[in-house]
Structures are given as structure tokens and as C-alpha cells.
Design a protein around this motif. Structure first.
Motif, PDB file in Angstrom:
ATOM      1  N   GLN A 182       0.813  -1.189   0.172  1.00 54.08           N
ATOM      2  CA  GLN A 182      -0.042   0.075  -0.079  1.00 54.08           C
ATOM      3  C   GLN A 182       0.908   1.162   0.120  1.00 54.08           C
ATOM      4  N   LEU A 183       1.858   1.199   0.479  1.00 53.03           N
ATOM      5  CA  LEU A 183       2.916   2.400   0.378  1.00 53.03           C
ATOM      6  C   LEU A 183       3.763   2.557  -0.931  1.00 53.03           C
ATOM      7  N   ILE A 184       4.266   1.423  -1.497  1.00 52.27           N
ATOM      8  CA  ILE A 184       5.168   1.328  -2.735  1.00 52.27           C
ATOM      9  C   ILE A 184       4.659   0.682  -3.904  1.00 52.27           C
ATOM     10  N   GLY A 185       3.550   0.051  -3.617  1.00 45.98           N
ATOM     11  CA  GLY A 185       2.980  -0.772  -4.952  1.00 45.98           C
ATOM     12  C   GLY A 185       3.131  -2.256  -4.572  1.00 45.98           C
ATOM     13  N   ASP A 186       2.569  -2.929  -5.507  1.00 48.32           N
ATOM     14  CA  ASP A 186       2.161  -4.474  -5.656  1.00 48.32           C
ATOM     15  C   ASP A 186       3.753  -5.288  -5.793  1.00 48.32           C
ATOM     16  N   ASP A 187       4.589  -4.486  -6.739  1.00 45.72           N
ATOM     17  CA  ASP A 187       5.892  -5.361  -6.920  1.00 45.72           C
ATOM     18  C   ASP A 187       6.933  -5.084  -5.923  1.00 45.72           C
ATOM     19  N   VAL A 188       7.339  -5.995  -5.214  1.00 44.16           N
ATOM     20  CA  VAL A 188       8.132  -5.578  -3.945  1.00 44.16           C
ATOM     21  C   VAL A 188       9.554  -6.397  -3.927  1.00 44.16           C
ATOM     22  N   THR A 189      10.681  -5.972  -3.820  1.00 42.17           N
ATOM     23  CA  THR A 189      12.124  -6.478  -3.704  1.00 42.17           C
ATOM     24  C   THR A 189      12.455  -5.993  -2.215  1.00 42.17           C
ATOM     25  N   ALA A 190      13.036  -6.882  -1.658  1.00 47.04           N
ATOM     26  CA  ALA A 190      13.930  -6.378  -0.539  1.00 47.04           C
ATOM     27  C   ALA A 190      15.172  -6.215  -0.813  1.00 47.04           C
ATOM     28  N   VAL A 191      15.680  -5.180  -0.285  1.00 41.74           N
ATOM     29  CA  VAL A 191      16.989  -4.414  -1.099  1.00 41.74           C
ATOM     30  C   VAL A 191      17.836  -4.480   0.324  1.00 41.74           C
ATOM     31  N   HIS A 192      17.411  -4.455   1.444  1.00 44.28           N
ATOM     32  CA  HIS A 192      18.347  -4.418   2.608  1.00 44.28           C
ATOM     33  C   HIS A 192      17.846  -5.253   3.558  1.00 44.28           C
ATOM     34  N   SER A 193      18.418  -6.216   4.610  1.00 44.99           N
ATOM     35  CA  SER A 193      17.870  -7.063   5.530  1.00 44.99           C
ATOM     36  C   SER A 193      18.987  -7.124   6.781  1.00 44.99           C
ATOM     37  N   MET A 194      18.380  -7.119   8.038  1.00 37.34           N
ATOM     38  CA  MET A 194      19.039  -7.063   8.880  1.00 37.34           C
ATOM     39  C   MET A 194      18.617  -7.517  10.118  1.00 37.34           C
ATOM     40  N   ILE A 195      19.137  -8.144  11.203  1.00 42.40           N
ATOM     41  CA  ILE A 195      18.721  -8.469  12.553  1.00 42.40           C
ATOM     42  C   ILE A 195      19.588  -7.612  13.396  1.00 42.40           C
ATOM     43  N   ILE A 196      19.101  -6.803  14.227  1.00 44.18           N
ATOM     44  CA  ILE A 196      19.891  -6.163  15.219  1.00 44.18           C
ATOM     45  C   ILE A 196      19.784  -6.610  16.912  1.00 44.18           C
ATOM     46  N   ASN A 197      20.788  -6.808  17.536  1.00 48.66           N
ATOM     47  CA  ASN A 197      20.967  -7.346  18.785  1.00 48.66           C
ATOM     48  C   ASN A 197      21.050  -6.239  19.696  1.00 48.66           C
ATOM     49  N   LYS A 198      21.814  -5.526  19.505  1.00 48.96           N
ATOM     50  CA  LYS A 198      22.201  -4.133  20.445  1.00 48.96           C
ATOM     51  C   LYS A 198      22.238  -4.789  22.074  1.00 48.96           C
ATOM     52  N   PRO A 199      23.649  -5.445  22.047  1.00 45.27           N
ATOM     53  CA  PRO A 199      23.626  -5.870  23.617  1.00 45.27           C
ATOM     54  C   PRO A 199      23.899  -4.828  24.337  1.00 45.27           C
ATOM     55  N   PRO A 200      23.880  -4.851  25.975  1.00 40.51           N
ATOM     56  CA  PRO A 200      24.243  -4.021  26.883  1.00 40.51           C
ATOM     57  C   PRO A 200      25.616  -3.307  26.488  1.00 40.51           C
ATOM     58  N   GLY A 201      25.758  -2.055  26.487  1.00 38.32           N
ATOM     59  CA  GLY A 201      26.961  -1.265  26.317  1.00 38.32           C
ATOM     60  C   GLY A 201      27.105  -0.911  25.013  1.00 38.32           C
ATOM     61  N   THR A 202      26.184  -1.170  24.071  1.00 37.60           N
ATOM     62  CA  THR A 202      26.281  -0.763  22.818  1.00 37.60           C
ATOM     63  C   THR A 202      26.192   0.873  22.476  1.00 37.60           C
ATOM     64  N   GLY A 203      26.907   1.333  21.596  1.00 38.17           N
ATOM     65  CA  GLY A 203      26.676   2.751  21.663  1.00 38.17           C
ATOM     66  C   GLY A 203      25.639   3.309  20.710  1.00 38.17           C
ATOM     67  N   ARG A 204      25.407   4.403  20.562  1.00 38.55           N
ATOM     68  CA  ARG A 204      24.290   4.958  19.655  1.00 38.55           C
ATOM     69  C   ARG A 204      24.637   4.862  18.291  1.00 38.55           C
ATOM     70  N   HIS A 205      23.477   4.875  17.522  1.00 41.54           N
ATOM     71  CA  HIS A 205      23.351   5.175  16.011  1.00 41.54           C
ATOM     72  C   HIS A 205      23.069   6.506  15.732  1.00 41.54           C
ATOM     73  N   PRO A 206      23.984   7.393  15.124  1.00 44.72           N
ATOM     74  CA  PRO A 206      23.612   8.617  15.059  1.00 44.72           C
ATOM     75  C   PRO A 206      22.777   9.147  14.067  1.00 44.72           C
ATOM     76  N   PRO A 207      22.001  10.354  14.011  1.00 40.44           N
ATOM     77  CA  PRO A 207      21.075  10.634  13.139  1.00 40.44           C
ATOM     78  C   PRO A 207      21.465  10.541  11.637  1.00 40.44           C
ATOM     79  N   HIS A 208      20.739   9.843  10.843  1.00 40.67           N
ATOM     80  CA  HIS A 208      21.142   9.356   9.616  1.00 40.67           C
ATOM     81  C   HIS A 208      19.892   9.432   8.761  1.00 40.67           C
ATOM     82  N   GLN A 209      20.062   9.138   7.446  1.00 38.00           N
ATOM     83  CA  GLN A 209      19.180   8.833   6.526  1.00 38.00           C
ATOM     84  C   GLN A 209      19.382   7.554   5.670  1.00 38.00           C
ATOM     85  N   ASP A 210      18.449   6.704   5.657  1.00 39.49           N
ATOM     86  CA  ASP A 210      18.784   5.542   5.092  1.00 39.49           C
ATOM     87  C   ASP A 210      18.848   5.479   3.480  1.00 39.49           C
ATOM     88  N   LEU A 211      18.243   6.592   2.895  1.00 43.32           N
ATOM     89  CA  LEU A 211      18.647   6.725   1.536  1.00 43.32           C
ATOM     90  C   LEU A 211      20.004   6.998   1.190  1.00 43.32           C
TER      91      LEU A 211
END
Length: 300
Positions: A113-142
Motif C-alpha cells: 500500500q506504500l510502494i506498490g504491489d511489486d516488491v523487492t527486499a533491498v536490505h535486511s538485518m537483525i539487530i541485537n544491540k547488547p548492553p554497552g552498545t553505543g548510539r547510532h547517530p542521526p542519519h537517512q537510509d537513502l
């Protein structure tokens, strides 16, 4: 039959969630105005548990994988268990378990509904972020993506654990996508290697305008690739697992990032590939990462 004094807890039953999720006019307008929205409990518990188990298997080396495992340098030195220093696992779209997230019919219904019916996964990730992990600064995925148009790209990010400000929840700058400006990124203070951040973050992402997204397991945020966002450090004693895929319409096209602010990202990624013995174009790296999920043959 139970032993005296032992409370018997019945096996849990899970009601099947419907295969579709139709956005309301209000949700769509909120996304258009703010660049993101959150759907509560979009992904079921059983799926979340399978992603958590798969992460543990990969972290311990129990399953063969071509995915990219990223470690938190400051935690590796402490020689802890793998789950205590692995920050994330990237490029998981070809894993039999993790790809089920991208193929989830409820999630795909929203994405379509957001980008159309034809869909490709272009990036994929599972994030763990254990205790003690630092910040991820402001950014844009584009900043990382050598394909357009931006309005045909969307991220889906689902909390596997409870996500709070203490364990480093996402924050967003609502409406920042509407400027359609891709800011200069680079290495900024308190960020890890390859965690590019907006160089002029105090102006572009002032602290007073950052909206934290605290989420419960299964809650899913969808956001625009121009949206300025980041996450805080994990100062708690708990992990903060999440799974995220970026999707693009199959009819998106590649662009040349040479001479643009994105050239920094391309140089870094190709530099890593070169160290591993690969001479490859930036666009071809993204072709390798991508996987057709739905619809006609993809340009990506």
C-alpha cells in the motif's frame, strides 16, 4: 497429573492473525505528513521467537550463513559470549527463517500500500544491540541506496524485545522527509565504524525535536528513506533485538552516486569488499543483497 504444590500452566494458544492489514486514511496521511507510523502487534509472537532463535544459532556458529556478522569492537575485547558482542547480522534475506519476515502477508500488505504491489527486499538485518552498545547517530537510509525514486522505498522495523529509551530505542525527526534533502554524512563522535551520521546533526536533528519510539514485541514502524532517524546507546542490562527489512518497488532504477554525498558510502563499502579480494561496482553489491519478494521481475 501434577505434583502437589506445582502449578500447571496450560500450553499457550495463539489466535491466527489475519493475512491482510488495510491502512486507514488517517494512517496514510500520518505517514505522508510525518514520514513514519507504528502499527501495534503487527507480527505474531511465534514468528518473533523463531527470529530470536535463528539469531542465537547464527551467533553461535550452529548454522552456515553467508550473512555479514557485525561485532561491537568495545565488547569483543571483553571475550564474552557471541550474543554479548554481536551487534547485528546483515544481509539475511536469503536465510530460510529470516526471509519469512519479508514474506509475512500482513507486513507485505502494508508495504504494497506504500510502494506498490511489486516488491523487492533491498536490505535486511537483525539487530541485537547488547548492553554497552553505543548510539547510532542521526542519519537517512537513502544515503546508502543507489536507486530511486525515494517514494518507492520503505523500511519496516519490528521490535523483537521491548524497546525503550534505556536500551536504545529508535528516534525520529517527524516530517524531515518532506524536505527531500539528502544531507552530508560521515564519521561522527560516539559512532561506530560504518555507522555514518549526518555531519550537521545539531542543526538537522536537534535533540528537542527527536521523538523516541518505545515499542513492544511485534510493534512495527514503517518509515520513509529520507526520514532523519537514529537510536540511543543501550545503557540497560537487557538486549534490544529487532528485525528490519528495506523494500523497494521492482521498477526502481539504479543511479550513479559518483560526485554526490552518497559517494562516501560507496567508497566505504567498496573498500571493505576490496580488502576481501572483490573488485565490484557499488550497484552490483546492492544487486547481490536484493531478493525478489512479490510481483514481476525486478530491475534491482
Amino acid at each position: 497429573m501434577s505434583l502437589p504444590g506445582v502449578k500447571v500452566i496450560p500450553n499457550p494458544t495463539f489466535a491466527e492473525l489475519p493475512d491482510s492489514y488495510k491502512l486507514s486514511a488517517e494512517q496514510r496521511k500520518y505517514y505522508d505528513d510525518n514520514g513514519y507510523f507504528v502499527i501495534k502487534e503487527l507480527i505474531d509472537f511465534a514468528s518473533l521467537y523463531s527470529y530470536k532463535q535463528r539469531f542465537s544459532q547464527m551467533a553461535k556458529g550452529l548454522v552456515a550463513t553467508a550473512a555479514t556478522i557485525i561485532k561491537e569492537p568495545s565488547l569483543v575485547e571483553k571475550k564474552l559470549n557471541p550474543e554479548d558482542y554481536i551487534n547485528k547480522i546483515q544481509d539475511i534475506a536469503y536465510d530460510d527463517v529470516f526471509v519469512q519476515y519479508a514474506q509475512n502477508p500482513r507486513l507485505l500488505d502494508v508495504v504494497s500500500q506504500l510502494i506498490g504491489d511489486d516488491v523487492t527486499a533491498v536490505h535486511s538485518m537483525i539487530i541485537n544491540k547488547p548492553p554497552g552498545t553505543g548510539r547510532h547517530p542521526p542519519h537517512q537510509d537513502l544515503f546508502y541506496f543507489p536507486f530511486r525514486p525515494a517514494d518507492k522505498i520503505v523500511a519496516a522495523w519490528t521490535a523483537i524485545d521491548d524497546v525503550t529509551t534505556d536500551n536504545g530505542c529508535l528516534f525520529v525527526i517527524p516530517g524531515s522527509h518532506k524536505k527531500e534533502t539528502l544531507y552530508a554524512h560521515g564519521n561522527v563522535p560516539d559512532s561506530g565504524k560504518m555507522f555514518h551520521g549526518i555531519l550537521d546533526e545539531d542543526r538537522v536533528a536537534p535533540v528537542g525535536e527527536r521523538v523516541p519510539l518505545e515499542m513492544s514485541p511485534g510493534d512495527t514502524v514503517f518509515f520513509h528513506p529520507y526520514l532523519v532517524h537514529g537510536s540511543g546507546p543501550n545503557v540497560s542490562k537487557n538486549y534490544r533485538k529487532a528485525i528490519t527489512f528495506h523494500f523497494a518497488n521492482n521498477h526502481c532504477h539504479y543511479i550513479d552516486v559518483k560526485g554526490t554525498v552518497q559517494e562516501v558510502a560507496a567508497d566505504d563499502v567498496m573498500g571493505v569488499a576490496k580488502k576481501k579480494g572483490f573488485e565490484i561496482a557499488y550497484q552490483d553489491i546492492w544487486r547481490y543483497k536484493s531478493r525478489l519478494i512479490k510481483g514481476v521481475k525486478s530491475n534491482l
